[in-house]
Motif scaffolding. Structure first.
Motif, PDB file in Angstrom:
ATOM      1  N   TYR A 928       2.450  34.554 -25.169  1.00 40.43           N
ATOM      2  CA  TYR A 928       2.492  36.094 -25.413  1.00 40.43           C
ATOM      3  C   TYR A 928       2.314  36.027 -26.917  1.00 40.43           C
ATOM      4  N   GLU A 929       3.096  35.632 -27.841  1.00 32.63           N
ATOM      5  CA  GLU A 929       3.265  35.693 -29.371  1.00 32.63           C
ATOM      6  C   GLU A 929       1.700  35.285 -29.731  1.00 32.63           C
ATOM      7  N   VAL A 930       1.144  34.311 -29.456  1.00 35.20           N
ATOM      8  CA  VAL A 930      -0.221  34.327 -30.100  1.00 35.20           C
ATOM      9  C   VAL A 930      -1.267  35.470 -29.584  1.00 35.20           C
ATOM     10  N   ALA A 931      -1.175  35.567 -28.083  1.00 37.28           N
ATOM     11  CA  ALA A 931      -1.784  36.664 -27.654  1.00 37.28           C
ATOM     12  C   ALA A 931      -1.612  38.119 -28.407  1.00 37.28           C
ATOM     13  N   GLU A 932      -0.610  38.447 -28.618  1.00 35.11           N
ATOM     14  CA  GLU A 932      -0.138  39.747 -29.394  1.00 35.11           C
ATOM     15  C   GLU A 932      -0.738  39.796 -30.762  1.00 35.11           C
ATOM     16  N   GLN A 933      -0.692  38.464 -31.465  1.00 31.65           N
ATOM     17  CA  GLN A 933      -1.413  38.542 -32.776  1.00 31.65           C
ATOM     18  C   GLN A 933      -2.854  38.710 -32.688  1.00 31.65           C
ATOM     19  N   ASP A 946       0.021  46.332 -22.416  1.00 32.59           N
ATOM     20  CA  ASP A 946      -0.150  46.130 -20.990  1.00 32.59           C
ATOM     21  C   ASP A 946       0.344  44.560 -20.567  1.00 32.59           C
ATOM     22  N   MET A 947      -0.013  43.732 -21.458  1.00 28.22           N
ATOM     23  CA  MET A 947       0.037  42.306 -21.342  1.00 28.22           C
ATOM     24  C   MET A 947       1.713  42.027 -21.140  1.00 28.22           C
ATOM     25  N   TYR A 948       2.606  42.591 -22.074  1.00 28.35           N
ATOM     26  CA  TYR A 948       3.896  42.587 -21.788  1.00 28.35           C
ATOM     27  C   TYR A 948       4.518  42.927 -21.018  1.00 28.35           C
ATOM     28  N   THR A 949       3.855  44.559 -20.648  1.00 26.78           N
ATOM     29  CA  THR A 949       4.288  45.026 -19.313  1.00 26.78           C
ATOM     30  C   THR A 949       3.914  44.413 -18.172  1.00 26.78           C
ATOM     31  N   ALA A 950       2.833  43.776 -17.830  1.00 26.53           N
ATOM     32  CA  ALA A 950       2.574  43.029 -16.696  1.00 26.53           C
ATOM     33  C   ALA A 950       3.261  41.771 -16.784  1.00 26.53           C
ATOM     34  N   ALA A 951       3.809  41.172 -17.616  1.00 27.95           N
ATOM     35  CA  ALA A 951       4.641  39.837 -17.695  1.00 27.95           C
ATOM     36  C   ALA A 951       6.076  40.249 -17.510  1.00 27.95           C
ATOM     37  N   GLY A 952       6.425  41.510 -17.406  1.00 25.57           N
ATOM     38  CA  GLY A 952       7.737  41.800 -17.399  1.00 25.57           C
ATOM     39  C   GLY A 952       8.261  41.687 -18.523  1.00 25.57           C
ATOM     40  N   ARG A 953       7.989  41.573 -19.549  1.00 28.40           N
ATOM     41  CA  ARG A 953       8.597  41.317 -21.070  1.00 28.40           C
ATOM     42  C   ARG A 953       8.587  42.823 -21.417  1.00 28.40           C
ATOM     43  N   TRP A 954       9.529  43.719 -21.110  1.00 36.53           N
ATOM     44  CA  TRP A 954       9.541  45.018 -21.306  1.00 36.53           C
ATOM     45  C   TRP A 954      10.100  45.272 -22.856  1.00 36.53           C
ATOM     46  N   GLU A 955      10.949  44.231 -23.339  1.00 39.99           N
ATOM     47  CA  GLU A 955      11.557  44.492 -24.566  1.00 39.99           C
ATOM     48  C   GLU A 955      10.600  44.265 -25.599  1.00 39.99           C
ATOM     49  N   GLU A 956       9.729  43.367 -25.673  1.00 39.36           N
ATOM     50  CA  GLU A 956       8.709  43.064 -26.484  1.00 39.36           C
ATOM     51  C   GLU A 956       7.404  44.316 -26.403  1.00 39.36           C
ATOM     52  N   ALA A 957       7.307  44.538 -25.114  1.00 41.36           N
ATOM     53  CA  ALA A 957       6.282  45.640 -25.002  1.00 41.36           C
ATOM     54  C   ALA A 957       6.769  47.019 -25.565  1.00 41.36           C
ATOM     55  N   HIS A 958       7.998  47.393 -25.486  1.00 37.44           N
ATOM     56  CA  HIS A 958       8.579  48.368 -25.926  1.00 37.44           C
ATOM     57  C   HIS A 958       8.668  48.190 -27.552  1.00 37.44           C
ATOM     58  N   LYS A 959       8.947  47.233 -28.207  1.00 38.81           N
ATOM     59  CA  LYS A 959       9.163  47.006 -29.428  1.00 38.81           C
ATOM     60  C   LYS A 959       7.586  47.177 -30.235  1.00 38.81           C
ATOM     61  N   LEU A 960       6.501  46.669 -29.366  1.00 35.47           N
ATOM     62  CA  LEU A 960       5.526  46.954 -29.928  1.00 35.47           C
ATOM     63  C   LEU A 960       4.900  48.530 -29.796  1.00 35.47           C
ATOM     64  N   ALA A 961       5.163  48.855 -28.657  1.00 38.61           N
ATOM     65  CA  ALA A 961       4.914  50.210 -28.616  1.00 38.61           C
ATOM     66  C   ALA A 961       5.618  51.187 -29.394  1.00 38.61           C
ATOM     67  N   VAL A 962       6.793  50.974 -29.656  1.00 42.18           N
ATOM     68  CA  VAL A 962       7.562  51.792 -30.753  1.00 42.18           C
ATOM     69  C   VAL A 962       6.985  51.602 -32.352  1.00 42.18           C
ATOM     70  N   LYS A 963       6.480  50.559 -32.343  1.00 39.27           N
ATOM     71  CA  LYS A 963       5.799  50.209 -33.649  1.00 39.27           C
ATOM     72  C   LYS A 963       4.400  51.137 -34.084  1.00 39.27           C
ATOM     73  N   CYS A 964       3.869  51.042 -32.820  1.00 40.93           N
ATOM     74  CA  CYS A 964       2.526  51.686 -32.985  1.00 40.93           C
ATOM     75  C   CYS A 964       2.370  53.173 -32.228  1.00 40.93           C
ATOM     76  N   THR A 996      13.281  50.760 -19.099  1.00 38.79           N
ATOM     77  CA  THR A 996      13.064  50.614 -20.426  1.00 38.79           C
ATOM     78  C   THR A 996      13.106  51.727 -20.986  1.00 38.79           C
ATOM     79  N   VAL A 997      12.391  53.073 -20.435  1.00 37.90           N
ATOM     80  CA  VAL A 997      12.334  54.379 -21.408  1.00 37.90           C
ATOM     81  C   VAL A 997      13.614  55.160 -20.868  1.00 37.90           C
ATOM     82  N   LYS A 998      14.568  54.495 -20.291  1.00 34.23           N
ATOM     83  CA  LYS A 998      15.703  55.404 -19.897  1.00 34.23           C
ATOM     84  C   LYS A 998      15.547  56.314 -18.925  1.00 34.23           C
ATOM     85  N   GLN A 999      14.796  56.372 -18.122  1.00 37.29           N
ATOM     86  CA  GLN A 999      14.525  57.179 -16.942  1.00 37.29           C
ATOM     87  C   GLN A 999      14.812  56.726 -15.524  1.00 37.29           C
ATOM     88  N   PRO A1000      16.227  56.402 -15.613  1.00 36.60           N
ATOM     89  CA  PRO A1000      16.520  55.674 -14.121  1.00 36.60           C
ATOM     90  C   PRO A1000      16.362  56.826 -12.938  1.00 36.60           C
TER      91      PRO A1000
END
Length: 1749
Positions: A928-933, A946-964, A996-1000
């Motif tokens: 995922y790291e290479v793919a993200e780059q 979407d890649m991070y989301t599909a992989a269930g790596r919500w934290e990385e997805a969220h981090k990337l989304a927050v940045k952008c 992840t977006v605190k909407q339980p």
């Protein structure tokens, strides 16, 4: 073993009629006795006589009286009897197997001298002894005799060992000789074994020794080598006579000797290795026992006597009944008889090694025996009587036995499977496996005989759940190990052990061929599988199909039938094989084709004619065809060619049939002409090899017979010209050229130009070869030849033809090679490019056309891309500078890293489109790291998210989304993505996004919408725990509405609302569920309540049955009654408990009464048999008429109660006259009296009493008096008035009584006055005794009223002095009490004093008590813990009293673990040398030195106090009687130790004196018998380490650790003292109760010691001084001289010393000067105090004085 007499088989006569011999048959069914008249009687095993026959003389002319029978013996097969006679012959009679069979002589062995004794140890060998000393062998097979050995003395006895492989002969001269047919590996010697003192008539060979007896009345046990082991001497027993005969039990564990009237029994004790004599069997008038015979199973012994009697005895150690089915008789330690009580069959279980059998069990459907000995295991099959004994050392009895296989027992123990074959005394095999299920183990032991296989024993088992192993048990090696991809749940070998079937958990059935190691899956969805017994046919079920493999060698040939049910069994009997199928409740059978099954069996047995006959009867089908194929193959292998011909005919293989027919004709002709087997003829053998396509073997057969023409003809017929020419060349055949010509002609005629060309080429005709190659369309071959031959390549016409053919055939590369060869580079290049031979093209271009290289590289790359060789294309595109094509090729070749590398080198923006594709690849590879780059570089950030989301790596997805992205965009993105996932059914992933977006709440809503209630609950519990119960209830109600009751119940339970669950089930008429819930969660009450309601809903008999089921019938009736459901209660009672009906009527009546329905209640009371209750009801309601009516009608006894009730009512209404009338009518005047009394109408009460109850009048009067007295003033006045009247009338006694009754609590003085008046009257007018009595009554009363003086006064009036004194004491009138005692009774003075002391003590007036009793006062202070006051008061008394209480206080402080305070006490008050205090002083010393952390400078004052106290004590002792006593010496020793401790603390406070402190710590080690050893070594070690003496520190701390370990173990026995040899450090020291250090400190020391020992830099030796002794030891090791210890260090004083001559003490000068200098320079008060103490102790400071200011 014990002998029990069972019966007399033959009644003795009155005269001598000797039983000469007797014998039991080996099968235990027959017993033979020979009487004195030479008749043999035959008995059955029960002792019933069944047959007889007469013996015959050798020669009938001598008559029947001419001989006697000396011995007889049964044959091992129990069908013959050998009889040895005195007329020099042995007859062998055949007696048959059945009773009544004809008896006939079948063998006779004539001798030259009389036969004395016989044995028949083996099938054809009879051993016998003769009068001339020979022991011979008679062979019943050859009818010949031979001598085994000869001796010089008559043979008088023979005995065999237990196995029958060895014999003993006893001779008249006492010799016993041993001979072995087989010594069974024992190594025992043969020949003369021993010499017995008398003729050994009684000779027995037991399991472990030989026993001999004779006329000397001694029984001697000899070892196996003839040494005497034991002697039993009966020569002094007058009742004993000579021993005549002996018999050994079949197990060899017991021996019986016969003598006169007695049988002596000897049992071998294996554990002690000796013979024990049991209680002898004595039978009076039995006379001499002449013969003994022991039944072969050991259960019976027969004895024959001199008078012709035969007695039968039962032999057993113990007997028991097993499961009421079997009788188990222990006939010896190693032999057990098991008898089936129902069938009477018996099995003899015997340990062949002679071990004691411990316990016998019968297992496996009561068929198999299992028994343990100490070292072996016995197993047996009672049905076949096959027994085994295998070595089995102690296993703890944890084995598990499986008896599913009839030929072998499977034993599991500790993860090991052992197999024991019945009738085999060795373990067949052992393997490691954890799987004990018999379905996972298959054993096959010689179940079907196969050709050429003698011993076929195989085992299949699981190594693990997915791995099978197959073992050859006969050879002891592994045949196969099969790894499978799924768990195996069933396996079985076929009967021949060649095939293995197994099934896995996926229901796939697999076949494994062991010979070919091929595994085949033959069926899926297999629910049942089994081999058909006695064949290799397989039956299985696949869903609704019955599957049969009649020929398992062709697993693809399967016969299937549709069936509806399930196969449950397979039966094969009476020539039929049936498959049993259950279809619902019915059972059907499907019969298999027995012919097909029989075919397989015939094939296995090698009976091919039978197999052919079977197949002839069958219609042709796929199965039959497979069988014909199998048979054809086997017939060919077996050279049964006629059968093979028939098989191929059946298969329709005409050519093979014709060929075989010709072959058979040849074979038959050879057989006719030459005889023998025609199939062995070489031509037949060659034909068979040809049929097998093994032409070389056929050629070999021909060549061996020099049939070269036939071999050539064979190859020609097969058109194998090369082979035929090779044969001709090898043999130099004359037609070789003709053959070659024929070959060429045949090749050209058959269009084989290529082959013809090769022939031409081999012959050197290259042009002809090329022409043929071109004709055959093989220009490549022509080109190869042209290139290799210069003469061809120079011919341009030929080259042009070849090139044109090559181009036409698109052989461009070859054409290029050809053009290049003739240097036509342009055409060559074109051909290379057309043919895709770019390598050659590029190489040619580099030489001839350099400008074309780049274009060629690109073209090469394009060509490779077309050929899908992307990897190879990349570099060519790079070489050509086509970067984009290179990237595309790298991507297509999945060379992602190379693609990225090329991409990163590009400056062209158009290359950016490739980032997405490469990134998607890395995403799919989860990099995922290479793919993200790459996504980011390509500007595809959303794809990265979407890649991070599909992989269930919500934290990385969220981090990337927050940045952008903004937060709202992130939430919107995630929510929309989650909703997409929700639509796709990916709820867990959607939940992760919501979280992840605190909407339980959205996740909860999602799960609720999708009815995933478990997840709803999980999230509510996590995010809204306060709403959890409410959610459970809501979900439960929702589920209840959807009729999902069990789920609803779960949520009700989770909400803690089990009652709602019960209500739900009740509401839906699901009573069973309601009852279950109530039972589980509501306890007994709820359970009963629900059961009641359930029954109520059922009603009638159903309700009764239900309540009976739950044992709640009585409860239900009770509940129904209590809940006023009387109809239901009556229904239940009428149907089940009629005795409850009255009780229900009663409850209904009570209910009606409470409801005010009195008439109905009356009816129910009467029905309940309780009319009295109705009467009481009416009485209660004052309905007197109804009460009267019911009482008179139903309960006459209650009439009086009605009248009493009316009377009570009238009294309450004050209508006394009417009430009295009612009570008199009811004959209850006593109640009238009571009512009048209660109304205080005493006159009327007296009237009624007088008239109707005169006997109670006096009691009533007394009561009246009491009542008047109770009434206070008014009552007292009445009494006083009465008393005065009595007094005036002179009735003083009554007056006194009246005065004594006066009591007015309100007026104490009045009461006192009249009591005193009573006393006065009694003294004046009544007798002395009465007066004393009155005084004794009044005195305590006055005392109670605190009128002590009055009480004392009246006591004195009647001379009760003691009572008077007590009265004064009670009033604390101590002076009056003292005066009375002094004046009237002086003996009570001490009594008054004692009471006064007690009073002071009780009042706590200690100060007052001091003046009266000082010791008591001190004791009181001590009791109260007022020790200061106690000691202060005691100090004012004498020294002795003071120190008594000091000692008591010190003891208390020591118990309270406060020794320092106790020390201060003695410092303050001195230390008297009282012996009774010595223990306190010693205990004080020990407690102080055991205190922790006292080796610091701060502890100096404590040590100084202890030192000063001990010095004072020693001085006091030296002035007392204790001077120079052992105790004095002990305390001097304690003083020295205390001085060392004090000096050490002082020295530790001064830096210059650290070494002196360390020396003192070391010196203290010599006192470890007094001070704690662990503490001393610990402190010494630390001190040495602190000053750098690491050797000593290491030794002391190492010893400290050893001490710690010894303290943990509780003993010092294992302690190593080797380091302290030749020192004065004691070895014997007391064990400290607890350690002086913490675990952490101990571990620190352990680490240091370990570190030092690892360094190896220290020598583990204590330092030595000039004496060559340990430097701190006072005693020199070599001389034993003892030096003085230094006052300051404790080290020995040797040369430079400071002497204190008056007291014989000294100090080392260096240490002394060092101490003085340090004291002078530091002005340490502690050091000054030490010197001051030494000055006092030693009477001066020695030679070097020093003063301090």
């Amino acid at each position: 073993m014990q002998l029990k007499h069972l019966k007399t088989l033959l009644t003795p006569t009155e005269e001598a009629a000797k039983i000469t011999c007797m014998t039991w048959a080996s099968n235990n069914n027959k017993f033979a006795v020979c009487t004195s008249d030479r008749v043999v009687l035959l008995y059955d095993e029960q002792g019933e006589r069944r047959d007889k026959f007469s013996t015959k003389p050798q020669d009938s002319k001598y008559g029947k009286q001419s001989y006697v029978v000396n011995d007889m013996v049964f044959s091992p097969d129990s069908t013959k009897i050998a009889i040895g006679q005195s007329d020099n012959i042995i007859f062998v009679y055949r007696i048959g197997e059945e009773w009544g069979d004809k008896k006939a002589i079948c063998h006779k062995f004539v001798q030259t001298i009389a036969v004395t004794c016989l044995l028949w140890p083996s099938d054809h060998s009879i051993v016998y002894g003769l009068v001339d000393g020979k022991v011979r062998n008679a062979n019943t097979q050859t009818n010949k005799s031979s001598t085994i050995y000869s001796t010089e003395s008559c043979v008088i006895s023979l005995a065999s060992n237990v196995s029958g492989k060895g014999i003993l002969s006893g001779h008249a001269d006492g010799t016993v000789v041993r001979f072995f047919f087989d010594d069974e590996g024992s190594g025992d010697s043969q020949g003369k074994l021993l010499m017995h003192p008398c003729p050994p008539y009684a000779l027995a060979w037991g399991a472990n020794s030989i026993m001999v007896a004779g006329c000397d009345k001694k029984v001697v046990a000899y070892s196996r080598e003839g040494h005497i082991l034991q002697t039993f001497d009966y020569s002094r027993d007058r009742t004993e006579k000579e021993f005549t005969v002996a018999a050994t039990s079949p197990s060899g564990q017991s021996v019986v000797f016969g003598s006169y009237d007695r049988l002596r029994v000897f049992n071998w004790a294996p554990r002690r290795g000796v013979w024990d004599e049991a209680k002898p069997k004595e039978i009076l008038n039995l006379y001499t026992i002449t013969a003994l015979a022991w039944k072969k199973d050991g259960s019976r012994l027969c004895a024959g006597t001199l008078c012709g009697g035969v007695e039968l005895f039962d032999c057993c150690l113990r007997r028991s009944i097993y499961k009421n089915k079997f009788e188990i008789t222990y006939v010896g330690l190693s032999q057990v008889l098991v008898r089936n009580l129902s069938t009477g069959t018996r099995v003899v279980l015997k340990s062949y090694y002679g071990y004691e059998i411990e316990e016998v069990k019968i297992m496996g459907k009561d068929r198999f025996l299992v028994a343990h000995t100490s070292d072996t295991l016995l197993l047996g099959d009672m049905q076949t009587n096959n027994l085994s004994e295998v070595p089995w050392p102690g296993s703890g009895g944890n084995e598990k036995f499986f008896f599913e296989n009839e030929t072998v027992c499977m034993i599991f123990n500790a993860g090991e499977l052992s197999l024991v074959e019945y009738n085999n005394n060795e373990i067949l095999g052992s393997v490691r496996t954890e799987f004990m299920n018999p379905h996972l183990i298959s054993v096959r032991l010689n179940e079907r005989k196969q050709r050429g296989v003698e011993d076929n024993k195989k085992l299949a088992y699981l190594i693990d759940i997915k791995t099978l192993a197959i073992v050859d048990l006969a050879g002891g090696y592994s045949l196969a190990s099969i790894s499978h991809d799924s768990k195996i749940d069933w396996l079985e070998l076929n009967e021949t052990g060649r095939k293995l079937l197994f099934r896995d958990k996926k229901l796939r059935l697999h076949l494994y061929d062991i010979e070919s190691t091929v595994k085949t899956t033959i069926l899926s969805f297999c629910s049942y599988v089994q081999w058909v017994p006695g064949s290799d046919v397989v039956v299985a079920q696949n869903r609704g199909n019955l599957c049969i493999w009649y020929s398992i060698d062709s697993p693809e040939s399967i016969t299937m039938f549709p069936i509806k049910g399930d196969i449950v069994d397979l039966e094969r009997a009476e020539g039929k094989t049936n498959v049993v199928v259950t279809e619902g409740v019915s059972t059907l059978t499907y019969t298999l084709d027995e012919g097909l099954i029989e075919f397989g069996t015939a094939v296995d047995d090698g009976d091919y004619d039978r197999a052919t006959a079977f197949l002839e009867t069958l219609e042709m089908s796929s199965e039959t065809e497979a069988m014909w194929k199998t048979l054809s193959k086997l017939a060919l292998e077996a050279h049964q060619l006629h059968i093979a011909e028939r098989c191929f005919a059946a298969l329709g293989d005409v050519s093979t049939v014709r060929f075989l027919h010709q072959t058979n004709q040849i074979a038959d002709k050879v057989s006719e002409d030459m005889g023998g087997d025609g199939t062995e003829f070489f031509e037949v053998q060659a034909h068979v090899a040809m049929l097998d396509k093994n032409f070389k073997r056929a050629e070999m057969h021909y060549m061996e017979q020099n049939a070269i023409d036939e071999a050539i003809a064979m190859y020609q017929e097969l058109h194998m010209w090369d082979d035929s020419i090779a044969v001709a060349e090898a043999k130099g055949h004359p037609d070789l050229d003709s053959l070659r010509g024929n070959r060429y002609q045949w090749l050209t005629s058959t269009g084989q130009e290529e082959k013809a060309g090769e022939v031409k080429e081999s012959e050197g005709d290259f042009q002809g070869a090329i022409n043929l190659y071109l004709k055959a369309g093989l220009p490549a071959k022509a080109a190869r030849l042209a290139i290799s031959r210069p003469e061809i390549s120079n011919n341009s016409d030929t080259v042009s033809r070849i090139a044109a053919s090559l181009i036409k055939g698109e052989f461009y590369e070859r054409a290029g090679d050809l053009y290049e060869k003739i240097r036509n580079n342009q055409r060559a290049l074109e051909c290379y490019v057309k043919g895709g031979a770019f390598r050659k093209a590029v190489e040619l271009a580099r030489l001839a056309f350099p400008a074309e290289v780049v274009k060629l590289e690109e073209a090469w790359g394009d060509y490779l891309v077309q050929q899908k060789q992307m990897d190879a294309a990349i570099n060519h595109f790079i070489e050509a500078g086509c970067s984009l094509k290179a990237i595309e090729a790298a991507i297509a070749a999945r060379q992602w890293k190379k693609a990225v590398h090329i991409l990163e080198l590009q400056e062209d923006s158009s290359a950016g489109k490739y980032y997405l594709k490469i990134a998607q690849h890395y995403a799919s590879m989860q990099d995922y790291e290479v793919a993200e780059q790459l996504f980011v570089k390509g500007g595809h950030i959303k794809d990265a998210i979407d890649m991070y989301t599909a992989a269930g790596r919500w934290e990385e997805a969220h981090k990337l989304a927050v940045k952008c992205m903004t937060e709202e965009e992130v939430v919107a993105l995630y929510v929309s993505r989650a909703q997409e996932l929700e639509r796709d059914g990916k709820f867990k992933e959607a939940e992760r996004l919501f979280s992840t977006v605190k909407q339980p709440d959205l996740a909860i809503t999602m799960y609720k919408k999708n009815r995933m209630f478990d997840d709803v609950i999980r999230l509510v519990a996590k995010h809204h725990p306060d709403l959890l119960t409410e959610t459970h209830l809501h979900l439960a109600q929702v589920l209840e509405g959807e009729t999902r009751f069990s789920e609803a119940e779960y949520h009700f339970m989770e909400a803690g609302e089990w009652k709602d669950a019960v209500q739900m089930y009740r509401g839906n008429n699901m009573w069973e569920e309601a009852y279950r819930v109530a039972k589980s969660h509501g306890g007994d009450g709820a359970q009963q309540k629900v059961a009641y309601m359930w029954a109520r809903s059922l009603g009638g008999e159903a309700a009764v049955k239900l309540l009976n089921k739950f044992s709640l019938l009585e409860y239900a009736i009770e509940t129904a009654s209590n809940n006023f459901s009387f109809d239901f209660a009556f229904d239940l009672a009428r149907l089940s408990s009629k005795e409850k009906i009255p009780e229900i009527h009663l409850k209904q009546a009570i209910y009606l009464e409470d409801e005010g329905k009195f008439p109905e209640a009356e009816v129910e009371f009467v029905k309940a048999g309780k009319p009295k209750e109705a009467v009481l009801m009416y009485i209660h309601n004052k309905d007197w008429a109804s009460a009267q009516r019911v009482a008179e009608g139903h309960d006459p006894e209650s009439v009086s109660e009605v009248l009493v009730g009316q009377a009570k009512f009238c009294f309450e209404q004050n209508d006394f006259q009417k009430a009295e009338a009612f009570l008199l009518r009811a004959q209850r005047p006593d109640i009238a009296v009571k009512y009048y009394k209660d109304a205080e109408m005493w006159s009327d009460a007296m009237r009624i009493c007088k008239e109707y109850l005169p006997n109670k009048l006096s009691v009533l009067q007394e009561e009246y008096e009491r009542e008047t007295s109770k009434k206070g003033v008014r009552g007292v006045e009445v009494l006083l008035e009465q008393a005065r009247e009595w007094e005036q009338s002179g009735e003083y006694s009554r007056a006194v009584e009246c005065y004594l009754k006066v009591k007015d609590d309100a007026n104490v003085n009045l009461t006192e006055k009249y009591w005193m008046r009573a006393v006065e009257l009694s003294i004046k007018f009544l007798g002395v005794d009465r007066a004393v009595e009155v005084v004794r009554a009044v005195g305590p009363r006055l005392t109670q009223l605190r009128k002590y003086n009055s009480a004392a006064e009246i006591y004195l009036n009647v001379d009760l002095i003691k009572e008077a004194i007590d009265a004064f004491i009670a009033g604390e009138e101590w002076n009056k009490a003292k005066r009375v005692a002094k004046e009237l009774e002086p003996r009570y003075e001490d009594y008054v004093d004692q009471k006064y002391k007690e009073h002071l003590k009780d009042q706590g007036k200690v100060d007052s008590l001091v003046g009266v009793d000082v010791v008591a006062a001190l004791d009181m202070y001590a009791e109260r813990g007022q020790w200061e006051k106690c000691l202060e008061t005691a100090s004012k008394q004498n020294f002795k009293i003071l120190h008594k209480y000091v000692a008591l206080y010190a003891t208390l402080l020591i118990k309270e673990e406060d020794p320092t305070k106790a020390l201060c006490l003695y410092i303050q008050h001195g230390a008297p040398p009282n012996p009774q205090n010595f223990n306190i002083y010693k205990r004080l010393f020990l407690d102080l030195i055991n205190l922790p952390d006292t080796d610091t400078p701060e502890s100096y004052h404590m040590w100084a106090d202890l030192r000063n106290f001990l010095q004072q004590l020693c001085e006091n002792m030296s002035r007392s009687a204790e001077a120079n006593s052992p105790a004095h010496e002990d305390f001097e020793q304690l003083l020295l130790i205390a001085h060392y401790y004090a000096t050490r603390s002082a020295a530790k406070g001064v830096e210059q004196l650290v070494s002196i402190a360390a020396k003192l710590s070391v010196s203290l080690l010599r006192h470890t018998e007094l001070i704690p050893a662990d503490k001393a070594f610990y402190e010494a070690g630390l001190a040495c380490r602190a000053v750098g003496w690491e050797n000593m520190a290491f030794i002391f701390l190492n010893h400290f650790l050893d001490l710690c370990d010894a303290i943990d173990e509780g003993t010092l026995d294992a302690l190593d003292h080797s380091d302290f040899m030749d020192t004065d450090i004691p070895f014997e020291v007391p064990i400290p109760t607890k350690l002086c250090v913490t675990d952490a400190q101990r571990e620190q020391i352990r680490d240091w010691v370990l570190m030092v020992s690892m360094d190896n830099r220290l020598e583990q030796v204590l330092p030595r001084d000039e004496r060559n002794s340990y430097e701190a030891s006072l005693v020199a090791s070599n001389t034993g001289l003892r030096s003085l210890p230094c006052l300051l260090t404790g080290y020995p004083v040797l040369r430079n010393k400071v002497e204190f001559s008056p007291v014989g003490k000294a100090a080392n000068k260096d240490d002394w000067n060092k101490f003085l200098m340090a004291t002078k320079t530091t002005h340490s008060p502690e050091c000054q105090d030490v010197l001051k103490f030494i000055n006092q102790w030693c009477g001066g400071l020695g030679a070097s004085g020093f003063s301090f200011h």
